[in-house]
Design a protein around this motif. Structure first.
Motif, short mmCIF file in Angstrom:
data_model
loop_
_atom_site.label_atom_id
_atom_site.label_comp_id
_atom_site.label_asym_id
_atom_site.label_seq_id
_atom_site.Cartn_x
_atom_site.Cartn_y
_atom_site.Cartn_z
N THR A 64 -4.58 -2.12 7.23
CA THR A 64 -5.39 -2.09 8.45
C THR A 64 -4.90 -1.03 9.44
OG1 THR A 64 -5.36 -4.48 8.13
CG2 THR A 64 -6.49 -3.69 10.08
N ILE A 65 -3.64 -0.64 9.32
CA ILE A 65 -3.10 0.33 10.30
C ILE A 65 -3.46 1.75 9.85
CG2 ILE A 65 -0.97 1.24 11.34
CD1 ILE A 65 0.27 -1.52 11.05
N GLN A 66 -3.88 2.56 10.80
CA GLN A 66 -4.23 3.97 10.52
C GLN A 66 -3.21 4.92 11.13
OE1 GLN A 66 -6.37 5.02 8.43
NE2 GLN A 66 -7.27 2.99 8.08
N PRO A 67 -2.67 5.95 10.49
CA PRO A 67 -2.73 6.14 9.05
C PRO A 67 -1.89 5.07 8.35
CG PRO A 67 -1.20 7.70 10.05
CD PRO A 67 -1.81 6.94 11.17
N LYS A 68 -2.25 4.81 7.09
CA LYS A 68 -1.60 3.70 6.38
C LYS A 68 -0.09 3.93 6.26
CE LYS A 68 -1.76 1.00 2.24
NZ LYS A 68 -1.87 1.08 0.82
N PRO A 69 0.70 3.00 6.80
CA PRO A 69 2.15 3.21 6.75
C PRO A 69 2.75 2.76 5.42
CG PRO A 69 1.65 1.21 7.96
CD PRO A 69 0.33 1.76 7.52
N HIS A 70 3.97 3.22 5.19
CA HIS A 70 4.70 2.83 3.99
C HIS A 70 5.24 1.40 4.18
CE1 HIS A 70 7.50 3.00 0.70
NE2 HIS A 70 8.47 2.63 1.53
N VAL A 71 5.18 0.61 3.12
CA VAL A 71 5.76 -0.74 3.21
C VAL A 71 6.98 -0.79 2.30
CG1 VAL A 71 5.32 -3.22 2.97
CG2 VAL A 71 3.42 -1.67 3.45
#
Ligand code: CTP
Length: 477
Positions: A64-71
């Motif tokens: 859902t977070i933009q830009p897609k973060p690394h997990v």
């Protein structure tokens, strides 16, 4: 007490809430984040607990977070982390934990939010905030953590012996929080520490040192050290400091209690400097006093050479504490070795040469040394304190004058070791050091001028005295 989320925190918490909703699980913000928000302290991590998989929730949030973060996933622990530029989100599933006696690594089972709160260290760290749509923002506080936060109390949620036995690091954390937040440790909680103090031995030194450094960096570190001493935790990992405690009396001569003196120096210094290493120097400045303590008849107690022995101990203490053995250790060693010098200057006629020496020896660390010396003035006798402080001011003034005139700081004697070796055609050896020191001493003592020719002549003279002869090639014309 109210919680004021920043806009950024609010947005992120709403994303977590929606993600949890779409996975049909409950999520909560917990732990240090809730505590620090209520206390209006800065916080950079948000800890999220969900009744379900923390890893799945983290994945959903990242989408859902933009830009897609690394997990980052830590499968063994069932945790996940999203590191954004300004803030970190930590995810974990609610757990029920039990611990083995020989390790702080828990056996983990899934649990409810209550199970998760039960297993936490202190009531003020066991507060949770609902993130589901209907209850968003509601506090879940089964142990009256909010009251403890208001009243400044550190208390374990369960029987303290169980909480500490499960994870003995928590005994240090209790003292660290009490020091950082200026809170009181509730009596039963505090009393449970001493009988378990030896359990600290299963904790890695790095974790112990991490907590200790947080105590040292607090506004008033003595609070923590007194608690560590009273709970007998200091005895487990810092016996040299415990030895400072107490006063020997002979023929009516006593001396100051070096433990409380050291703490006063540390507090005094902490009012002026946030430098962790200078604070360590304050802790260690008198560390070898017990080892050098002698009784001289008709004179009283002496501690001759404690600064030299103390400086020699610094590497061994740093190594045991797993502190860095680089320039930081050398800096602490230098401070311990020199801590008496500026004060001793005030007791005699202050000669230019003594001033030049202290500037040369302390070099770039002169300001730090003077801060330590000022902090070291702790007599109960107000008049004495005043006199010492005035004397120290005088030394400071003289240092300024001599430095402006002679430029000793960052000074290199005009003759190098290489020149000495090529002049006398010798390899690196003891005479090189003897000649170098003789030149340095003569300049600092004002016997010769601080210039090449005078130094060169002295080098030739000293070389001759040592039975060396010059080679033609490098003789200075
Ligand atoms: N916790 C615990 N026992 C520990 C360490 C942590 O129960 N030995 C729990 C507490 O609920 C704590 C949370 O895990 O609030 C997060 O731990 P951590 O990030 O280590 O500490 P904080 O409480 O956030 O405080 P700080 O950041 O000052 O270390």
């Amino acid at each position: 007490m109210t919680i004021d989320f920043t806009k950024r925190e609010q947005d992120l918490l709403h994303i977590v809430a929606q993600s949890a909703e779409s996975l049909h699980i409950e999520a909560f913000a917990v732990g240090g984040f809730v505590r620090d928000k209520l206390l209006k302290r800065n916080c950079k991590d948000i800890d999220i607990v969900c009744v379900g998989s923390g890893i799945e929730l983290a994945k959903k949030v990242a989408e859902t977070i933009q830009p897609k973060p690394h997990v980052a996933y830590f499968k063994n622990f069932g945790t996940a982390q999203i590191r954004l530029d300004d803030i970190e989100l930590e995810f974990v599933g609610a757990r029920k934990e039990s611990y083995r006696r020989d390790s702080r690594k828990p056996i983990v089972e899934d649990g409810t939010i209550e199970d998760d709160q039960n297993r936490r260290d202190f009531t003020i760290n066991a507060l949770a905030i609902h993130l589901s749509a209907k209850k968003f923002g509601t506090l879940v506080d089964p142990f009256n953590g909010l009251d403890d936060l208001k009243n400044g109390i550190i208390r374990t949620p369960l029987n303290p012996s169980i909480t500490f036995d499960d994870d003995p690091l928590r005994m240090l954390r209790a003292i660290r929080f009490a020091t950082q937040l200026n809170f009181k440790i509730e009596t039963n909680t505090f009393n449970a520490i001493e009988p378990l103090s030896n359990r600290l031995k299963i904790i890695s030194q790095e974790r112990i040192t991490d907590e200790l450094n947080k105590i040292i960096l607090s506004k008033k570190p003595s609070i923590g050290f007194k608690l560590l001493f009273n709970a007998k935790l200091l005895h487990v990992f810092f016996p040299e400091m415990v030895k400072l405690h107490g006063v020997a009396v002979q023929d009516n001569y006593g001396h100051k209690d070096n433990f409380y003196h050291t703490l006063k120096v540390l507090d005094n210094l902490s009012e002026k400097s946030n430098d962790l290493w200078l604070r360590w120097a304050a802790i260690l400045h008198d560390i070898a006093k017990p080892a050098t303590q002698r009784f001289e008849e008709g004179h009283g107690w002496t501690f001759h050479g404690h600064e030299v022995v103390g400086a020699r101990w610094v590497p061994k203490i740093f190594s045991r504490f797993k502190l860095p053995l680089d320039d930081k250790m050398k800096f602490v060693q230098k401070m311990v070795a020199l801590h008496l010098r500026p004060i001793s200057l005030t007791k005699e006629n202050i000669t230019d040469s003594a001033i030049r020496r202290i500037i040369f020896d302390a070099d770039d660390d002169l300001e730090s040394l003077l801060l330590l010396c000022e902090a070291d003035i702790t007599s109960k006798n107000e008049a004495k304190v005043k006199r010492y402080k005035e004397n120290l001011k005088l030394v400071l003034q003289r240092i300024k004058e001599v430095e402006e005139r002679d430029h000793i700081r960052n000074w290199q004697p005009p003759i190098s070791g290489d020149l000495i070796m090529s002049t006398f055609n010798i390899t690196p050896s003891k005479p090189v050091g003897i000649i170098k020191d003789a030149i340095k001493d003569a300049i600092l003592d004002g016997q010769i001028k601080n210039e090449f020719d005078a130094a060169y002549q002295l080098m030739l003279k000293k070389g001759m005295e040592l039975g060396l002869s010059t080679t033609n090639k490098s003789t200075h014309e």
